[in-house]
Structure formats: structure tokens, C-alpha cells
Design an enzyme around this catalytic site. Sequence first.
Site, PDB file in Angstrom:
ATOM      1  N   LYS A 150       0.857  -0.990   0.115  1.00  0.00           N
ATOM      2  CA  LYS A 150      -0.085  -0.125  -0.145  1.00  0.00           C
ATOM      3  C   LYS A 150       1.017   1.297   0.047  1.00  0.00           C
ATOM      4  O   LYS A 150       2.048   0.925   0.263  1.00  0.00           O
ATOM      5  CB  LYS A 150      -0.941   0.083   1.116  1.00  0.00           C
ATOM      6  N   HIS A 180      -1.374  -5.660   5.301  1.00  0.00           N
ATOM      7  CA  HIS A 180      -0.678  -6.445   6.390  1.00  0.00           C
ATOM      8  C   HIS A 180      -1.496  -6.844   7.288  1.00  0.00           C
ATOM      9  O   HIS A 180      -1.236  -7.886   8.108  1.00  0.00           O
ATOM     10  CB  HIS A 180       0.764  -5.901   6.559  1.00  0.00           C
ATOM     11  N   GLU A 218      -3.106   4.059  18.052  1.00  0.00           N
ATOM     12  CA  GLU A 218      -1.757   4.215  18.009  1.00  0.00           C
ATOM     13  C   GLU A 218      -1.194   5.232  19.180  1.00  0.00           C
ATOM     14  O   GLU A 218      -1.937   6.282  19.278  1.00  0.00           O
ATOM     15  CB  GLU A 218      -0.979   4.393  16.773  1.00  0.00           C
ATOM     16  N   HIS A 242      -6.985  -1.232   6.012  1.00  0.00           N
ATOM     17  CA  HIS A 242      -6.980  -1.887   7.204  1.00  0.00           C
ATOM     18  C   HIS A 242      -8.339  -1.946   7.909  1.00  0.00           C
ATOM     19  O   HIS A 242      -8.868  -2.917   8.330  1.00  0.00           O
ATOM     20  CB  HIS A 242      -6.140  -1.392   8.194  1.00  0.00           C
TER      21      HIS A 242
END
Length: 488
Positions: A150, A180, A218, A242
Site C-alpha cells: 500500500k 498487512h 496508536e 486496514h
Amino acid sequence: RRAPDCTFVIFGGGGDLTKRLLLPAIYNLACANLLNETFSIVAVDWADMTTEGLRSQFRDAIDEFVARRGTAAAVLNETVWDWMMERISYLRGSFEEADTYKALGDKIGTTNAVFYLAVASRFFGTIVDQLGESGLTTEDGQFRRVIIEKPFGSDLASAKTLNARLLRTLTESQIYRIDHYLGKETVQNILALRFSNGIFEPLWNRENIDHVQITAAETVGVERRGGFYEGTGALRDMVPNHIMQLLAMTAMEAPTSFQADAVRDEKSKVLSAIHPMRPEDIVRAQYVPGNVGGEPVNGYRQEMNVAATSQTETFVAMKLRIDNWRWAGVPFYLRTGKRLTCRKTEIAIHFKHAPYALFRDTPVEKLTPNILVLHIQPTEGVTLQFSAKVPGPAVRLGGVRMKFDYSDWYTEGPTTGYETLIYDCLIGDATLFQRADNIEAGWRVVQPALDAWAKAEDPLCFYEAGTAGPRDADELLSRSGRRWLRLV
Ligand code: BG6
């Protein structure tokens, strides 16, 4: 079983992704004895470096990776490393020049090959064109596959253009578009939980579910990626890829099999059932200076390679609706951001209240709601929250939690998540990769927000680094009497 013979070509072989994730993943595959004896790696990059120099950089990277496991057994397996090292070579060349591809062709010969594009997205089209022009993508008994990282486009139009360009040279079955998140065990477990148990699926619908919350929080800021992030922002960086994958796994119908296309068909269906976003259902925000883990940290505008007046969002929260029979009327709330109070990716299924409260002192709205939380990271597991009687003579209810923790049951070492993806590509299983229509469906969901933001003058709000995000994100839920699960 071991993967078939293959030359694994990494464009951007000297880069960060290769060292931090790809090489450690290949090392783990080698440790698990899953690679073919004839497996080899060709790292292609423009930097002036030798094969020897590259091997020593890779050795440092693997050492660091192994050390990061932080267990007493964290020592490099020298036999595996020696085996791998002999198989690594460096090819210096520009991604734009035919000579590079000619030299690459000489190295590959007629073997199977995977071309991994670990490069900036502006090179994706060029590299695939060049591979095609030099005949390296032609399959003649052997396979030739391309793995693409990506970001896949920056909006719906550019994703479509890129898909069309790749498909001029490659067939869909040769293209492996990586996300991922799909390599993460706990993400794959969403389907296992839903479709290998009898008790969840009957409840998994609008009759029983009040709403769903998906969080990807995060604590890190943009680190050294300011240059990239300025033109990207949290929405593009995390949502069409994602978060949409998490949503699709949570909301899709059961596929007829676990064949790649059966799974990807169901994902496409659910993603295309998402109602176009309404701008008032989206909150975008940027972090200002604050404290994370007791340390003072910069605001986004003070980060390296970020404009002092930047309008880029580092947080986004939104409400989505899925227009189908299973989910009609069940809102999906999504949020993701950097520099938040903790690192946490989870999916919380909030069930409806009991229809009637027997307990005089605890009205229905005071009962602890039933919430099934799928913990993706950093803790990996599942919890179920429900009401129970507080011990004692009075009838009082309290909230309790039943907990499954992966680490209590399985002792497998940590992986990078790329092991499964690389191995699957080697054996030709595309189930965990995104098809062209899946990618475009993800972009289609966020496109109305991108369009609205492009027109608005200053649609951004702010949150202090180290907090749970802006207040406006809370209002998105409180309007309908709901609340985000606390970020702790
Ligand atoms: C990447 C984004 O795709 O995913 C990053 O570009 C983000 O900005 C990362 O930090 C998050 O991945 P993970 O595996 O740490 O949740």
C-alpha cells in the site's frame, strides 16, 4: 509443506520495509522449514552497495529482530542464517531503466518468480510495465507473481487507474495486493470465531446487535514519515484498507468455501452495501502537543517535514451504515488515530439490552451491556462482558468479563504477520490478498469524505496528544445515547 522453488525479487530491497519486516518474515519461514532448497532472494535497489554489504545490513536487521523477541531463547539461528545468506544477492539499478530488467532476467532465468514491490507507490505502475516489456511476467510453465504494497491509489479514481494499468500486463491471478492486517493471526481469527462456532453466528445480526465499534489506536506519532503522511492523512492511511478489512471480516456473510474468490466475493458484497458516508458522520482531527507515556511530545505541526499550518488529519472517527438484511439499522462506528492514549486495535460487538429488567434496583439501561470484544493487538484474545449478581444479601448487579487470551493457550513465537502472506503468495493462495474490486470498494466508501474535505475550508478539529481523541468523536455516539469503549 514447503513452498515451491522460487526467486524472490524485492524492489526496494535496501529499504526499511525489507529490513524491518520482509527479511525477518523470510527468516521465520526458513526457521520453520517452509522454503524450498532452491529459494533465493534478489534485492533490487538504486543505492551503491555490494551483495556483501547488503548481507551484513540484513544480518544486523535480523539480529535486531530476534533480539526484539526479548526472551532468553532469543538467539539467531546461525544455520538458518547461513543458509539464507548464501541465497541473497544484490542488483543495483534504476527501477525505470530497461537495463535493470535485463540483468534481472539473467538472474532469474526460467524459474518461478515473485516480484515484491516494497517501493514508493509512484513506482508501482512503472515497475510492472517494465517487467512486462522485458517479458518477465510471462508465465510459461512457471509462475510469475507480483506483490504490491500500500498505498494502492490515493482515491477511487487513482486506484481504478492503477488497477487498469496493472491489468494491462498481468492477469488478476498474478497480482497479490497486500494488506498487512490480513497477515495478523487475530484478524484471521475473526472468521474462525464466527464460522467455526455454533453460538456466535445466530446472534450476529440486527435482531441482537445494537452497534459495532472498530478501533485502531496508536501511541506513535508520524515519526519520520511526515513527508508521506502530509499528503495522506489518517483516513487514506488506515480506513479504505486496514479498517475496511476488519469491517468486512466482521460483517460479511459466510463464504461458500475458503477458496480465495469465495471469500473475496463476500467481502466485496458487504463493502459495496455500505451506505455512502455523510460528511456530518465523520470527525477529523489533528494532535497538538501533549504527553504520551509521561513524556512530552510535539504536536503534529511541529513534526519533521510537516507544514506549520498543516490541515492533515491524524485522527478520524465515523459512523457507517450497511444496507443489507443482516445489518439494516446497526451503526458501525470506526475510529483510528495517532498519538492516542494507548495502542489498541479491537472490534467491539455491542449487543442489545435484555428486553425487560427483573431487577427493581437495576433498570434496563443500568445493566452492563453485553459486549464481545475481539482484541487484535497488542493483547490478542476475546472478552465477553455481561451482568452478574454482586455477592451479598441485596440483589445488585455488576459487570463482569470472561476472557480468552491467546498467550494462555498457544506458545507460538511472535511473527511479523508477513510470514503467512509471503508463504501464501509462494503457494498461490490469494485468500488473504485484496482483489481489484475489494480495493476499489474500500475507496468508494471513503470517497464522499475526501470530496467533502476537498471543498471545506477548515473542517479540522484538534486533540491533545496522549488523550482518547477529540470531543467531537464522542458526540458522534452520544447523539444516540452510545459511548466509545474507553481507551486504556
Ligand atoms: C500502516 C500505516 O499501514 O499501518 C501506518 O501506514 C500505521 O501509519 C500502521 O502505523 C499500523 O500497523 P500496525 O500493524 O502497527 O497496526
